[in-house]
Scaffold this motif. Structure first.
Motif, PDB file in Angstrom:
ATOM      1  N   SER A   1      32.352  50.099  33.786  1.00  0.00           N
ATOM      2  CA  SER A   1      33.749  50.529  33.740  1.00  0.00           C
ATOM      3  C   SER A   1      33.913  52.039  33.696  1.00  0.00           C
ATOM      4  O   SER A   1      35.003  52.542  33.965  1.00  0.00           O
ATOM      5  CB  SER A   1      34.448  49.908  32.522  1.00  0.00           C
TER       6      SER A   1
ATOM      7  N   ARG B   1      32.778  52.712  37.769  1.00  0.00           N
ATOM      8  CA  ARG B   1      32.795  51.625  38.745  1.00  0.00           C
ATOM      9  C   ARG B   1      31.418  51.359  39.347  1.00  0.00           C
ATOM     10  O   ARG B   1      31.298  50.611  40.300  1.00  0.00           O
ATOM     11  CB  ARG B   1      33.826  51.878  39.862  1.00  0.00           C
TER      12      ARG B   1
ATOM     13  N   LEU C   1      41.294  43.974  33.527  1.00  0.00           N
ATOM     14  CA  LEU C   1      40.543  43.629  34.726  1.00  0.00           C
ATOM     15  C   LEU C   1      39.701  42.390  34.461  1.00  0.00           C
ATOM     16  O   LEU C   1      39.245  42.170  33.340  1.00  0.00           O
ATOM     17  CB  LEU C   1      39.621  44.770  35.148  1.00  0.00           C
TER      18      LEU C   1
ATOM     19  N   ASP D   1      36.250  40.996  35.952  1.00  0.00           N
ATOM     20  CA  ASP D   1      35.130  41.393  36.813  1.00  0.00           C
ATOM     21  C   ASP D   1      35.504  42.600  37.667  1.00  0.00           C
ATOM     22  O   ASP D   1      35.272  42.637  38.879  1.00  0.00           O
ATOM     23  CB  ASP D   1      34.676  40.221  37.683  1.00  0.00           C
ATOM     24  N   SER D   2      36.139  43.570  37.016  1.00  0.00           N
ATOM     25  CA  SER D   2      36.526  44.858  37.616  1.00  0.00           C
ATOM     26  C   SER D   2      37.666  44.745  38.621  1.00  0.00           C
ATOM     27  O   SER D   2      37.952  45.715  39.332  1.00  0.00           O
ATOM     28  CB  SER D   2      35.318  45.546  38.291  1.00  0.00           C
ATOM     29  N   ARG D   3      38.347  43.589  38.678  1.00  0.00           N
ATOM     30  CA  ARG D   3      39.455  43.403  39.619  1.00  0.00           C
ATOM     31  C   ARG D   3      40.781  43.272  38.853  1.00  0.00           C
ATOM     32  O   ARG D   3      40.873  42.461  37.924  1.00  0.00           O
ATOM     33  CB  ARG D   3      39.255  42.157  40.483  1.00  0.00           C
TER      34      ARG D   3
ATOM     35  N   PHE E   1      41.364  53.016  38.508  1.00  0.00           N
ATOM     36  CA  PHE E   1      41.802  51.623  38.510  1.00  0.00           C
ATOM     37  C   PHE E   1      43.276  51.424  38.859  1.00  0.00           C
ATOM     38  O   PHE E   1      43.784  50.313  38.743  1.00  0.00           O
ATOM     39  CB  PHE E   1      41.509  50.996  37.147  1.00  0.00           C
TER      40      PHE E   1
ATOM     41  N   VAL F   1      41.545  50.908  29.834  1.00  0.00           N
ATOM     42  CA  VAL F   1      41.113  49.838  30.725  1.00  0.00           C
ATOM     43  C   VAL F   1      40.309  48.827  29.925  1.00  0.00           C
ATOM     44  O   VAL F   1      39.417  49.199  29.159  1.00  0.00           O
ATOM     45  CB  VAL F   1      40.264  50.389  31.888  1.00  0.00           C
TER      46      VAL F   1
ATOM     47  N   ASN G   1      37.957  45.691  30.744  1.00  0.00           N
ATOM     48  CA  ASN G   1      37.255  45.031  31.843  1.00  0.00           C
ATOM     49  C   ASN G   1      36.501  43.826  31.299  1.00  0.00           C
ATOM     50  O   ASN G   1      35.528  43.975  30.552  1.00  0.00           O
ATOM     51  CB  ASN G   1      36.289  46.009  32.514  1.00  0.00           C
TER      52      ASN G   1
ATOM     53  N   ILE H   1      34.024  40.972  31.798  1.00  0.00           N
ATOM     54  CA  ILE H   1      32.909  40.624  32.675  1.00  0.00           C
ATOM     55  C   ILE H   1      32.503  39.181  32.372  1.00  0.00           C
ATOM     56  O   ILE H   1      32.077  38.871  31.257  1.00  0.00           O
ATOM     57  CB  ILE H   1      31.706  41.555  32.473  1.00  0.00           C
TER      58      ILE H   1
END
Length: 767
Positions: free
Chosen positions: A123, A126, A191, A193-195, A229, A237, A239, A241
């Motif tokens: 994170s 990226r 987020l 999985d970073s999306r 992001f 943020v 994130n 996972i």
């Protein structure tokens, strides 16, 4: 939505698999180049079962077996870096030369680590990076923390990080929000999985809907992160996972929690991980069922904690199309029903107060990753989507017209490329470029209240950054250019980060970033409150302007060992300036008598403070972590939220002092004791008229929310174990004492721990 999304994911997955099978590399003969060996504890010599062994710059890797041994088969020839890692240990690396037709023996001895200061995180920039050498402070909540705090979902565990607070905002439906550095939940980007597929609607209950059984870790970056992001990352943020299959395993667990008074909360989960013999394919399956009855704390016949029933199921799978390419797929389905108020044996329109929601959430994603053979370049292409269908009832006085329906569609698609330069100008560096498209379509309909709200947001962004890297110095410069359909002009969000280590055990960091929020509806705007036999509805000012931020931070990080005792001290200062900050003001009633609150722009606000975090521990014996935050959250000019109350500069629900404590101790082999808790200082909370005669503000008392957990592991066989646990949450019973009574209650007047004193027992079979 569910069947279409699942079908599309399956079809695309099969298509890419077929293309990969046709690739020349897939038809090559086995290389007969193998690596075998074992992984042991450096101090005790004990073999470490299920440690991860991987080859950097490729998709290849596996977990050691129950005896601590591994065997990587048919590897490509060349010079590689082999890594070994395990929870509670430092990652070790060895450089190897792989030759066709030969088998190498490579053994690892891992040093214990109680503090996890060298975890790999994504994170900060990226891309995968050692947390200790990251230019940005990244906090990590992992499976160890989930276990120590007896957490079943993410909302129960996120307060155990510096600068973070999870609070309950409604006694009827139990909405929660995560605050980072004092800012409300919609200032933070969540987020998966970073999306960024968590829309405004899914953020209302999102953290409580995600079971920890599907989560490997949660990475948190405090402060502005929009440069990487996109919109709504002003506060920070989060994130999430999800777990990836590493080995064949199966677990079944149940935790039963009894609230004082007899109300039960049952959580049962079944999870399995399955990989092929050649580790080319793997899938992790997860499922959880939760059942909790409503709870009335003050005996007025109206719930203070809502009824909750939910089912969650999904998977994460990978297919290694070659040693340098991989396809990953994820899918999750969540069905959740919750209801608060009274008359639970009747339809909601027969109750004096009822807030009822029935969510059906389906989401998933696909990503394709490519690594260059020299290990210096990486390309990722991804797409994710989520759909929500919500049936709801927000009503009072037995209103038969208070039913509503909401649909929400989110789509994210993008690509990211990174390349490591051996030397660029004065240091080795890594360049990251990417583009991302975000779409959200929302339709929120309550015809009985005259509300038929439609919102479509689209944004396209291009981001770039270059990070110069060395053990002593990291310098990162980057930015993101976004065009949002609700804003006339593109927005450029720059980012600058610096890390400098004058000596190996000291890290100095400084950063600047800017961010923005578009003039759109956010999570609380989609929630309707019942107040004083009436309904409170939020609407947007037609002249609402974008909100902008500028954030700076500086920190010092000490990591030292004193004999076997490992310590880490982090002190961080932060300051954020907000322009045209969003506020809510009560503006009157509509023709139906509903209370109207309007989302407007204020002149600005500042949030600043200092947080400190101390960790200490001996690997395998004990670990303690303390966090404390002092902050001030103030509007530049006094803001009015009600005509009956004087304007106020202080932000609501933002205490000046808060902190946390976690401690985990191994009493004897297989028996551990955990102590955990959070502290919340005094804060200003709004109290709407109803039970009280006029709108008012309350300065709440400070409180502790402490818990204890005792766990014992029974090793039934070499591979099968049974975990037994018991404990208590909210040990001092700090539940709010002055809750409103009766049908005229203000359900948003809640500020204490989410539960009264509660006792729990748990059992988990793991293979």
């Amino acid at each position: 939505m569910k069947k279409y999304l699942a079908g599309a994911l399956a079809a695309l997955l099969m298509h890419l698999v077929c293309l990969a099978e046709e690739a020349p590399e897939a038809r090559q003969r086995p290389s007969d180049a193998h690596i075998t060996g074992h992984v042991v504890d450096a101090r005790t010599g004990e073999h470490l079962a299920y440690a991860t062994v991987a080859i950097e710059g490729t998709t290849l890797g596996m977990a050691t077996d129950a005896t601590g041994h591994y065997f990587l088969k048919n590897l490509p020839s060349g010079r590689f870096t082999l890594t070994a890692s395990s929870m509670g240990y430092r990652t070790e690396r060895q450089t190897v030369e792989v030759v066709a037709g030969k088998t190498l023996e490579v053994n690892f001895e891992l040093e214990g680590s109680a503090l996890a200061v060298e975890e790999v995180v994504v994170s900060a920039s990226r891309t995968e990076q050692n947390k200790r050498f990251s230019p940005t402070i990244v906090s990590v909540a992992s499976e160890r923390l989930f276990d120590a705090t007896a957490s079943c979902n993410l909302s129960e565990t996120m307060s155990f990080q510096s600068g973070l607070r999870v609070e309950n905002n409604c006694g009827n439906c139990g909405t929660t929000q995560l605050r980072i550095n004092g800012l409300e939940g919609h200032y933070s980007q969540v987020l998966l999985d970073s999306r960024p597929i968590f829309s405004s609607l899914s953020a209302v209950y999102g953290l409580e809907q995600l079971p920890v059984a599907m989560v490997e870790r949660v990475e948190v970056v405090r402060g502005g992160g929009s440069a990487l992001f996109g919109s709504s990352a002003i506060g920070g943020v989060v994130n999430i996972i999800t777990k990836e299959p590493q080995r064949n395993s199966l677990s079944l667990s149940n935790t039963t929690q009894i609230i004082e008074g007899g109300t039960a909360d049952y959580n049962t989960s079944l999870n399995g991980s399955f990989v092929s013999d050649d580790y080319r394919m793997g899938v992790y399956l997860f499922g959880m069922v939760r059942d909790r009855a409503s709870y009335d704390h003050n005996g007025d016949g109206f719930s203070d904690i809502p009824q909750l029933n939910s089912e969650t199921a999904g998977f994460r799978a990978y297919y290694r199309t070659s040693a340098y390419t991989r396809l990953t797929a994820e899918y999750h389905h969540i069905h959740e029903f919750r209801r608060g108020g009274n008359a639970f044996d009747q339809p909601p329109h027969m109750a004096d107060i009822a807030e009822q929601l029935n969510h059906r959430i389906d989401g998933g994603g696909l990503s394709f990753d490519w690594f260059s053979r020299d290990g210096r370049s990486q390309l990722g292409i991804y797409t994710s989507a989520q759909g929500i269908v919500r049936d709801s009832y927000y009503g009072a006085e037995r209103n038969a017209d208070a039913y509503g329906a909401t649909t929400d569609r989110t789509l994210v698609a993008g690509a990211q490329f990174s390349h490591r330069f051996v030397r660029l100008l004065f240091l080795p560096s890594e360049l990251t470029l990417g583009a991302e498209y975000n779409y959200n379509g929302l339709h929120d309909k309550y015809l009985g209240y005259g509300r038929d709200f439609r919102q479509t947001t689209r944004s396209g962004g291009f981001f770039f950054q270059n990070e110069w890297q060395s053990e002593r110095l990291n310098f990162l410069v980057g930015g993101r250019l976004d065009k949002h359909n609700l804003m006339k002009r593109p927005v450029f969000s720059p980012r600058v980060n610096l890390r400098y280590s004058p000596v190996a055990w000291v890290g100095l960091r400084a950063s600047y970033s800017s961010g923005y929020r578009a003039p759109q509806a956010y999570n609380e705007d989609l929630h309707i409150d019942a107040l004083d036999h009436k309904i409170s509805i939020i609407r947007l000012d037609p002249n609402l302007r974008p909100e902008y931020s500028h954030s700076v931070s500086a920190s010092v990080d000490f990591t030292r060992s004193f004999g076997r005792v490992q310590t880490n001290l982090l002190v961080e200062g932060f300051y954020t300036m907000l322009d045209d900050v969003f506020t809510l003001e009560k503006v009157g009633e509509d023709a139906q008598g509903n209370i109207i609150r309007e989302r407007r722009n204020a002149s600005g606000a500042t949030v600043g403070g200092v947080s400190a975090e101390l960790k200490a521990g001996i690997p395998g014996r004990f670990e303690v972590q303390l966090g404390y935050t002092f902050q001030r959250s103030r509007y530049n000019e006094p803001e009015r939220w009600s005509d009956e109350v004087e304007p106020q500069r202080r932000m609501f629900r933002s205490p000046d002092h808060y902190g946390f404590l976690t401690a985990d101790c191994t009493v004897v082999r297989d028996l551990s004791l955990s102590l955990f808790g959070t502290f919340t200082g005094r804060m200003l909370v709004q109290h709407n008229a109803g039970v009280i005669a006029h709108d008012a503000e309350t300065l709440t008392p400070a409180f502790w929310d402490m818990g204890l957990r005792l766990r014992y592991d029974l090793r039934l066989t070499r591979q099968l174990r049974l975990e037994l646990s018991t404990g208590v949450k909210n040990l001092f019973d700090s539940f709010q004492r002055d809750l409103d009574y009766g049908a005229g209650k203000d359900a948003s007047y809640v500020y204490g721990p989410s539960l009264p004193r509660s006792y729990f027992v748990g059992a988990k079979f793991a293979f």
